[in-house]
Scaffold this motif. Structure first.
Motif, mmCIF file in Angstrom:
data_model
loop_
_atom_site.group_PDB
_atom_site.id
_atom_site.type_symbol
_atom_site.label_atom_id
_atom_site.label_comp_id
_atom_site.label_asym_id
_atom_site.label_seq_id
_atom_site.Cartn_x
_atom_site.Cartn_y
_atom_site.Cartn_z
ATOM 1 N N LYS A 230 -88.535 -22.769 75.787
ATOM 2 C CA LYS A 230 -88.053 -24.056 75.285
ATOM 3 C C LYS A 230 -87.624 -23.938 73.820
ATOM 4 O O LYS A 230 -86.617 -24.535 73.406
ATOM 5 C CB LYS A 230 -89.118 -25.145 75.464
ATOM 6 N N GLU A 231 -88.366 -23.169 73.043
ATOM 7 C CA GLU A 231 -87.976 -22.945 71.647
ATOM 8 C C GLU A 231 -86.610 -22.250 71.580
ATOM 9 O O GLU A 231 -85.762 -22.600 70.751
ATOM 10 C CB GLU A 231 -89.029 -22.100 70.933
ATOM 11 N N TRP A 232 -86.383 -21.281 72.458
ATOM 12 C CA TRP A 232 -85.115 -20.558 72.463
ATOM 13 C C TRP A 232 -83.971 -21.499 72.824
ATOM 14 O O TRP A 232 -82.874 -21.417 72.262
ATOM 15 C CB TRP A 232 -85.201 -19.384 73.427
ATOM 16 N N GLU A 233 -84.215 -22.394 73.770
ATOM 17 C CA GLU A 233 -83.194 -23.389 74.123
ATOM 18 C C GLU A 233 -82.821 -24.230 72.900
ATOM 19 O O GLU A 233 -81.636 -24.489 72.650
ATOM 20 C CB GLU A 233 -83.709 -24.282 75.244
ATOM 21 N N CYS A 234 -83.816 -24.634 72.130
ATOM 22 C CA CYS A 234 -83.556 -25.443 70.936
ATOM 23 C C CYS A 234 -82.760 -24.653 69.893
ATOM 24 O O CYS A 234 -81.853 -25.186 69.246
ATOM 25 C CB CYS A 234 -84.869 -25.926 70.327
ATOM 26 N N PHE A 235 -83.072 -23.359 69.741
ATOM 27 C CA PHE A 235 -82.367 -22.531 68.759
ATOM 28 C C PHE A 235 -80.906 -22.297 69.140
ATOM 29 O O PHE A 235 -80.090 -21.952 68.286
ATOM 30 C CB PHE A 235 -83.081 -21.191 68.572
ATOM 31 N N LYS A 236 -80.565 -22.492 70.395
ATOM 32 C CA LYS A 236 -79.176 -22.320 70.832
ATOM 33 C C LYS A 236 -78.328 -23.563 70.615
ATOM 34 O O LYS A 236 -77.098 -23.515 70.761
ATOM 35 C CB LYS A 236 -79.139 -21.936 72.316
ATOM 36 N N MET A 237 -78.939 -24.670 70.253
ATOM 37 C CA MET A 237 -78.213 -25.936 70.211
ATOM 38 C C MET A 237 -77.112 -25.991 69.155
ATOM 39 O O MET A 237 -76.092 -26.652 69.336
ATOM 40 C CB MET A 237 -79.198 -27.100 69.989
ATOM 41 N N GLY A 238 -77.302 -25.302 68.035
ATOM 42 C CA GLY A 238 -76.261 -25.300 67.013
ATOM 43 C C GLY A 238 -74.951 -24.756 67.558
ATOM 44 O O GLY A 238 -73.876 -25.352 67.364
ATOM 45 N N GLY A 239 -75.034 -23.629 68.253
ATOM 46 C CA GLY A 239 -73.838 -23.050 68.842
ATOM 47 C C GLY A 239 -73.238 -23.908 69.937
ATOM 48 O O GLY A 239 -72.010 -23.996 70.078
ATOM 49 N N VAL A 240 -74.107 -24.578 70.708
ATOM 50 C CA VAL A 240 -73.624 -25.440 71.798
ATOM 51 C C VAL A 240 -72.845 -26.625 71.251
ATOM 52 O O VAL A 240 -71.719 -26.910 71.686
ATOM 53 C CB VAL A 240 -74.809 -25.920 72.672
ATOM 54 N N ILE A 241 -73.414 -27.327 70.262
ATOM 55 C CA ILE A 241 -72.729 -28.517 69.744
ATOM 56 C C ILE A 241 -71.478 -28.112 68.966
ATOM 57 O O ILE A 241 -70.464 -28.826 68.979
ATOM 58 C CB ILE A 241 -73.673 -29.386 68.882
ATOM 59 N N GLN A 242 -71.515 -26.957 68.304
ATOM 60 C CA GLN A 242 -70.313 -26.477 67.603
ATOM 61 C C GLN A 242 -69.167 -26.262 68.594
ATOM 62 O O GLN A 242 -68.024 -26.673 68.348
ATOM 63 C CB GLN A 242 -70.633 -25.176 66.871
ATOM 64 N N LYS A 243 -69.460 -25.636 69.719
ATOM 65 C CA LYS A 243 -68.433 -25.382 70.735
ATOM 66 C C LYS A 243 -67.911 -26.683 71.328
ATOM 67 O O LYS A 243 -66.697 -26.850 71.536
ATOM 68 C CB LYS A 243 -69.011 -24.496 71.834
ATOM 69 N N LEU A 244 -68.815 -27.629 71.576
ATOM 70 C CA LEU A 244 -68.392 -28.924 72.116
ATOM 71 C C LEU A 244 -67.475 -29.648 71.133
ATOM 72 O O LEU A 244 -66.487 -30.280 71.527
ATOM 73 C CB LEU A 244 -69.611 -29.779 72.446
ATOM 74 N N LEU A 245 -67.813 -29.570 69.832
ATOM 75 C CA LEU A 245 -66.978 -30.201 68.808
ATOM 76 C C LEU A 245 -65.605 -29.535 68.731
ATOM 77 O O LEU A 245 -64.570 -30.202 68.651
ATOM 78 C CB LEU A 245 -67.674 -30.125 67.450
ATOM 79 N N GLN A 246 -65.601 -28.226 68.772
ATOM 80 C CA GLN A 246 -64.335 -27.496 68.662
ATOM 81 C C GLN A 246 -63.427 -27.736 69.864
ATOM 82 O O GLN A 246 -62.209 -27.835 69.727
ATOM 83 C CB GLN A 246 -64.620 -26.007 68.496
ATOM 84 N N LYS A 247 -64.034 -27.842 71.057
ATOM 85 C CA LYS A 247 -63.247 -28.065 72.272
ATOM 86 C C LYS A 247 -63.076 -29.551 72.590
ATOM 87 O O LYS A 247 -62.348 -29.904 73.517
ATOM 88 C CB LYS A 247 -63.908 -27.365 73.459
ATOM 89 N N ASP A 248 -63.747 -30.407 71.797
ATOM 90 C CA ASP A 248 -63.694 -31.867 71.987
ATOM 91 C C ASP A 248 -64.072 -32.254 73.418
ATOM 92 O O ASP A 248 -63.424 -33.084 74.060
ATOM 93 C CB ASP A 248 -62.308 -32.411 71.642
ATOM 94 N N ILE A 249 -65.147 -31.639 73.906
ATOM 95 C CA ILE A 249 -65.676 -31.982 75.231
ATOM 96 C C ILE A 249 -66.677 -33.111 75.065
ATOM 97 O O ILE A 249 -67.657 -32.986 74.330
ATOM 98 C CB ILE A 249 -66.343 -30.763 75.889
ATOM 99 N N LYS A 250 -66.424 -34.215 75.762
ATOM 100 C CA LYS A 250 -67.224 -35.422 75.610
ATOM 101 C C LYS A 250 -67.931 -35.776 76.926
ATOM 102 O O LYS A 250 -67.547 -35.275 77.987
ATOM 103 C CB LYS A 250 -66.317 -36.578 75.176
#
Length: 563
Positions: A230-250
């Protein structure tokens, strides 16, 4: 970094006519060079008074660190939660379902007023999941959800325990099936630490649904609350939200009719909570997707029950984690044509792409059966109609109960009245228990009837009586139970007209629920019926009772808003 990803926050940070906004951001410690970075709201349902939520603040700190490592600005904020397990069977339980609306409203309020470019939501308990998703759909900007995770099982005398064990223990103690010492030890050992209730109850049902819809990373719903995964999942969130922002996936790119169907198919296969139906109806309405009770019936008729999970089975979410997690099960359903693989997810890839390298489900285990040898050939959800429920009702029949039940009604106008009766050993085999005036308006808040069903099971009457109600059931409830009866008693629905001794017939094969009286008697009773006063006349529950829709519409509170 693409400047477009800070489009919303730039309306504050790059506007020369908003000096106070900048002054306040300086006060938070934000350096000037960060004013041009995208801002991410990190919302958690953290509070200390509930094991489902008490660890979320720690996980939120890990998520914020990962966001900053991706050169984004993370601002944490909180919304509320209600502990169903603590409030169950008390007047406080009236606030459980209504809390979904407060959660959604509060996240919408903060995200929109603060101009956050993206949102990471961290829910932990039952109403948290639909509440945060409804908000994310409303604001519709790049977003991802991290499920807080499931609790570890408790143990006593070599037997696995969970929170429902403690409820059922009271029924066993009252009927002298266990001693007072055993009763206390079951309670002490049922919940060993942080995490949501461990069975396929509402929290894990909704978490699995979110994963099937594509709003969490793969494995999020089955990863335990405590541990490195679960900690590892949380540490991946920065990259996940960055990709969503860059691709504008809503969220509205992810939440579609097919992704909702995937959620229904997965949770049907696993034997999930009937609360799923209420919440998906509300989520669909928010996303402007046409989803109705017949959609649930259609999927239920085509998806077999293969999950041997509590409350009606033996295993917990930790056991799903041990056999490879929810993705292994979804891959199996995809391979058999029971879910749609072309749906977008928060990874930026489709569900099918996410599952490509997931191992195949092994049947060298007892948690999940094969489709060729299921626990039940069709799903456990039953949508029942009849003269008691012309607007529909929802049953959870796993096949271990009877498929038909007919008996004389025992009518109670409150949950408390029934609880007193069964704890006094005044409930008889063969009866159909009717608990009414506990619907969305009449409750108010449509409280769950977990105490009644747990007491029935604990008293050894689980297969001997049926229970029908205009309230709802916890995911921990099991037995021959029918809820969500619409229209509810407070609105003059037929359930309000049932008398003690009437014959009630429930048929889960033909999907009917009927009162055996003639039309003339119906007319007489309708003319005599008078609506009781609402149980509250001020505060949030009063506002809720005045605005909430029927259960078959998802119990939403915005149906009076003109668009």
């Amino acid at each position: 970094m693409n400047k477009k990803i800070n489009y919303l926050s730039a309306q504050l940070t790059q506007n020369p006519n908003l000096p106070a906004a900048k002054a306040m951001l300086y006060a938070t410690g934000l350096p000037e060079e960060y004013f041009k970075k995208a801002q991410v709201g990190i919302v958690s349902n953290w509070y200390e008074g509930n094991p489902c939520n008490m660890h979320l603040n720690r996980l939120g700190r890990s998520i914020k660190k990962s966001v900053h490592e991706k050169e984004l600005v993370g601002f944490r904020f909180n919304t509320i939660g209600v502990s169903d397990g603590i409030s169950m069977g008390t007047p406080g339980m009236r606030y459980s379902l209504p809390s979904r609306e407060i959660i959604a409203d509060s996240i919408e309020t903060v995200a929109n007023s603060q101009h956050y470019d993206g949102i990471i939501a961290l829910p932990g308990c039952d109403k948290n999941m639909p509440g945060v998703l409804i908000a994310l759909i409303r604001i519709n900007r790049p977003s991802v959800i991290v499920y807080g995770g499931s609790i570890a099982s408790g143990y006593y005398k070599g037997e696995k325990l969970d929170v429902v064990s403690s409820f059922e223990a009271l029924g066993k103690r009252k009927t002298k099936k266990i001693s007072e010492e055993e009763y206390k030890n079951i309670i002490k050992n049922s919940c060993p630490g942080a995490g949501a209730c461990g069975g396929m109850y509402t929290a894990n049902t909704m978490a699995a649904a979110l994963e099937a819809m594509g709003m969490t990373l793969p494995y999020s719903s089955s990863t335990p609350a405590i541990g490195a995964d679960k900690e590892w999942e949380c540490f991946k969130m920065g990259g996940v939200i960055q990709k969503l922002l860059q691709k504008d996936i809503k969220p509205k790119n992810i939440i579609t009719k097919n992704s909702l169907k995937n959620a229904i198919s997965l949770t049907t296969a696993l034997g999930g909570s009937t609360n799923l139906i209420l919440h998906l109806l509300a989520i669909a309405k928010t996303a402007e997707i046409d989803l109705t009770l017949p959609d649930f019936k259609k999927i239920n008729d085509s998806v077999p029950l293969i999950g041997n999970l509590k409350p009606s089975g033996k295993f917990l979410m930790e056991d799903i984690h041990a056999i490879g997690g929810i993705p292994v099960i979804m891959k199996y359903l995809l391979e058999n044509g029971l879910i749609e693989g072309d749906c977008m997810t928060v990874t930026g890839d489709t569900l099918k792409e996410n599952l490509k390298y997931v191992p195949s489900l092994s049947f060298d285990q007892k948690v999940i059966s094969s489709i060729n040898h299921p626990i039940k050939k069709e799903g456990h959800f039953r949508i029942l109609y009849g003269n008691i429920a012309p607007g529909g009702s929802v049953a959870k029949i796993t096949g271990q109960e009877k498929m038909k039940f007919s008996g004389r009604a025992r009518v109670f106008n409150s949950e408390d009245a029934f609880n007193r009766s069964i704890l006094s050993c005044k409930i008889n085999k063969g009866e159909v228990i009717v608990i009414r005036y506990v619907g969305p308006k009449g409750g108010p808040g449509m409280p769950e009837m977990l105490k009644p069903t747990a007491y029935i099971t604990g008293a050894g009457l689980g297969k001997e009586v049926a229970l029908i109600t205009d309230g709802r059931f916890s995911g921990g409830s099991h037995g021959f139970v029918v809820g969500h009866i619409t229209p509810e008693a407070q609105e003059g629905g037929p359930i309000a007209l049932i008398n003690d001794g009437d014959i009630v017939t429930i048929n889960a094969v033909n999907n009917t629920i009927n009162l055996e009286i003639n039309e003339n008697e119906w007319d007489i009773r309708r003319k005599k019926w008078r609506a009781p006063n609402l149980k509250v006349n001020m505060g949030y529950l009063y506002k809720y009772s005045k605005t909430v829709s029927y259960a078959n519409e998802g119990c939403v509170t915005d149906q009076f808003i003109e668009t």
